[in-house]
Design an enzyme around this catalytic site. Structure first.
Site, PDB file in Angstrom:
ATOM      1  N   TYR A  59       0.849  -1.188   0.000  1.00 42.34           N
ATOM      2  CA  TYR A  59       0.000   0.000   0.000  1.00 42.34           C
ATOM      3  C   TYR A  59       0.885   1.237   0.000  1.00 42.34           C
ATOM      4  O   TYR A  59       1.494   1.589   1.004  1.00 42.34           O
ATOM      5  CB  TYR A  59      -0.928   0.009   1.211  1.00 42.34           C
ATOM      6  CG  TYR A  59      -1.909  -1.128   1.292  1.00 42.34           C
ATOM      7  CD1 TYR A  59      -2.266  -1.857   0.153  1.00 42.34           C
ATOM      8  CD2 TYR A  59      -2.485  -1.501   2.496  1.00 42.34           C
ATOM      9  CE1 TYR A  59      -3.166  -2.904   0.232  1.00 42.34           C
ATOM     10  CE2 TYR A  59      -3.389  -2.549   2.582  1.00 42.34           C
ATOM     11  CZ  TYR A  59      -3.720  -3.249   1.456  1.00 42.34           C
ATOM     12  OH  TYR A  59      -4.607  -4.297   1.531  1.00 42.34           O
ATOM     13  N   HIS A 126      -0.140 -12.040   1.616  1.00 40.52           N
ATOM     14  CA  HIS A 126      -1.161 -11.307   0.867  1.00 40.52           C
ATOM     15  C   HIS A 126      -1.804 -12.180  -0.197  1.00 40.52           C
ATOM     16  O   HIS A 126      -3.030 -12.154  -0.375  1.00 40.52           O
ATOM     17  CB  HIS A 126      -0.512 -10.074   0.235  1.00 40.52           C
ATOM     18  CG  HIS A 126      -1.429  -8.909   0.108  1.00 40.52           C
ATOM     19  ND1 HIS A 126      -0.995  -7.608   0.079  1.00 40.52           N
ATOM     20  CD2 HIS A 126      -2.775  -8.824  -0.001  1.00 40.52           C
ATOM     21  CE1 HIS A 126      -2.031  -6.784  -0.045  1.00 40.52           C
ATOM     22  NE2 HIS A 126      -3.112  -7.513  -0.097  1.00 40.52           N
ATOM     23  N   PRO A 206     -16.434  -4.791   4.537  1.00 38.49           N
ATOM     24  CA  PRO A 206     -17.765  -5.137   5.054  1.00 38.49           C
ATOM     25  C   PRO A 206     -18.859  -4.195   4.585  1.00 38.49           C
ATOM     26  O   PRO A 206     -20.048  -4.531   4.687  1.00 38.49           O
ATOM     27  CB  PRO A 206     -17.577  -5.043   6.570  1.00 38.49           C
ATOM     28  CG  PRO A 206     -16.478  -4.039   6.743  1.00 38.49           C
ATOM     29  CD  PRO A 206     -15.534  -4.311   5.603  1.00 38.49           C
ATOM     30  N   GLY A 208     -18.993  -3.274   1.446  1.00 41.35           N
ATOM     31  CA  GLY A 208     -19.015  -3.452  -0.003  1.00 41.35           C
ATOM     32  C   GLY A 208     -18.229  -2.375  -0.730  1.00 41.35           C
ATOM     33  O   GLY A 208     -18.705  -1.812  -1.706  1.00 41.35           O
ATOM     34  N   GLY A 210     -17.654   0.499   0.191  1.00 44.74           N
ATOM     35  CA  GLY A 210     -18.370   1.758   0.344  1.00 44.74           C
ATOM     36  C   GLY A 210     -19.767   1.762  -0.231  1.00 44.74           C
ATOM     37  O   GLY A 210     -20.597   2.598   0.141  1.00 44.74           O
ATOM     38  N   SER A 213     -23.037   1.711   1.922  1.00 46.09           N
ATOM     39  CA  SER A 213     -23.350   2.908   2.710  1.00 46.09           C
ATOM     40  C   SER A 213     -24.470   3.710   2.068  1.00 46.09           C
ATOM     41  O   SER A 213     -25.079   4.572   2.714  1.00 46.09           O
ATOM     42  CB  SER A 213     -22.114   3.798   2.845  1.00 46.09           C
ATOM     43  OG  SER A 213     -21.790   4.396   1.593  1.00 46.09           O
TER      44      SER A 213
END
Length: 330
Positions: A59, A126, A206, A208, A210, A213
Site C-alpha cells: 500500500y 497477501h 464489510p 461493499g 463503500g 453505505s
C-alpha cells in the site's frame, strides 16, 4: 467498544480499521494534508476502542506502513498492526506475487522498521505465489515467529485446501477475506473452517467497498479509483444492486442507524472470531463505522437481509480477479 477473541491469545476491539485507502487504490496520490487527516483518523480510532489496524507493504507502496508507524507510536501497546507481504507493485501498476523465503525475510525487516515495532502483531501472506511451493513460503514465515519478529501468522484469499496444508505446518492465527451483505460466498466453506480450527477471521470490505453505505455512485468515482475496474460498480450492476442498499436502509430505519452500520453489524453476527475491518481515512466515517459496535440486529433484521437479492457483477468480478491473478503470475 467491547473486545472479541479473534484467536487464541489475541483479543481485539470488535471492529477494526482497514487502512489501505489512506495511501493506495482509491484515487490520486495522497498529499501531506491527506496524511495529516489519516493520522487524526488513526488516533481517533484508538480513542474509540479500535485496536486492530490492517495494512500491507504494497500500500503506497510502503507509505501506509510508515503512516501507521508514526501515528500509532504513542499508543503502540494498545494496538495490533496486521500487515501483509507477498505482493509487489510493478512500474505499470500491476501486481506481482513473491513468496520466496529470502524475499519474505527481507520484506519483514522493512516492515518492522517502517512500523517502528520489535515484532509484527499479525503478518499475513497477501497472496499465494504459485511459482513457489506453499510449504516453503509458509515455513519461512513460521521461522519469523520462532525468531520473535512476528507474533502470529495470517493469510489472505487462500483456498480451504491451502489453509489445511499450512495450518498443519505452522498454526494460522487469522485469515482475511472479503465478507459483506453483497459478498457472502466465504460463508459456505472458509468461515466454518475457521470455527473448526479456532482461527480468527478478518472481514475486509464489510461495507461493499463503500457501496452499501448508500453514498456511492459508479459515475462519481474519480480516475485512479480501483472500483472503476470492479464490474459490480458498472451502471447495470449498480441499478440492480440498489435493491440491496434499499433493503439495508429499511433495517437501519428500525434502529435509527445508518446503512453502513447495519452492514458492519451484519458481519459481526457471523461468529465471535469475526472482526470487520471497514476502511476509511476520514474521522466522520470512522466514527459512524465504530457506532456499529453497539448495534444488535434482531432475528427479523437478519431474515430480511438474508432475503435480499444476490449482487450482480460478482461473476464478472471473479473473472476480473482471475485475470489480475494471472497477470501477477507472469
Amino acid at each position: 467498544m467491547r473486545h472479541t477473541r479473534l484467536a487464541e491469545n489475541l483479543s481485539v476491539g470488535e471492529i477494526g480499521l482497514g487502512c489501505s485507502s489512506m495511501s493506495y487504490g482509491y484515487g490520486p496520490a495522497r498529499t501531506a494534508q491527506d496524511h495529516e487527516e489519516s493520522a487524526r483518523t488513526l488516533r481517533r480510532a484508538v480513542e474509540l476502542g479500535v485496536s486492530v489496524f490492517d495494512t500491507a507493504d504494497v500500500y503506497g507502496p510502503y507509505t501506509n506502513e510508515q503512516l501507521l508507524g508514526e501515528a500509532l507510536a504513542p499508543v503502540r501497546e494498545e494496538t495490533t498492526i496486521a500487515t501483509k507481504v507477498g505482493l509487489l507493485l510493478r512500474p505499470d501498476g500491476t501486481l506481482e506475487r513473491n513468496g520466496r523465503p529470502e524475499y519474505l525475510r527481507e520484506a519483514c525487516e522493512g516492515s518492522l522498521r517502517r512500523l517502528g515495532v520489535e515484532a509484527i502483531g499479525l503478518y499475513q501472506l497477501h497472496r499465494v505465489d504459485p511459482a513457489v511451493p506453499l510449504e516453503e513460503t509458509w515455513g519461512a514465515l513460521g521461522e519469523l515467529v520462532t525468531e520473535g519478529k512476528v507474533l502470529g501468522l495470517g493469510i489472505s484469499h487462500a483456498t480451504a485446501e491451502e489453509l489445511e496444508r499450512i495450518h498443519a505446518l505452522f498454526p494460522i492465527t487469522a485469515v482475511q477475506y472479503e465478507l459483506s451483505v453483497w459478498e457472502r460466498r466465504n460463508l459456505a466453506e472458509i468461515l466454518p473452517w475457521t470455527w473448526k480450527n479456532d482461527v480468527g477471521f478478518l472481514a475486509c470490505c464489510p461495507i461493499g467497498r463503500g457501496y452499501l453505505s448508500g453514498r456511492i455512485a459508479g459515475d462519481e468515482l474519480v480516475a485512479g479509483d480501483s472500483r472503476r475496474r470492479d464490474p459490480r460498480f458498472e451502471a447495470e450492476a449498480l441499478a440492480h444492486n440498489q435493491h440491496i442498499v434499499d433493503g439495508i436502509r429499511r433495517v437501519a430505519a428500525r434502529h435509527g442507524a445508518t446503512p453502513a452500520q447495519v452492514a458492519i453489524a451484519w458481519v459481526t453476527t457471523h461468529g465471535d472470531n469475526v472482526v470487520p475491518i471497514p476502511g476509511t481515512r476520514r474521522v466522520r466515517w470512522l466514527e459512524e463505522n465504530a457506532g456499529a459496535a453497539g448495534l444488535r440486529l434482531s432475528t427479523e433484521d437478519l431474515r430480511d437481509i438474508d432475503n435480499l437479492p444476490v449482487a450482480i457483477g460478482e461473476k464478472r468480478w471473479d473473472e476480473h480477479r482471475e485475470a489480475t491473478a494471472e497477470s501477477a503470475r507472469k
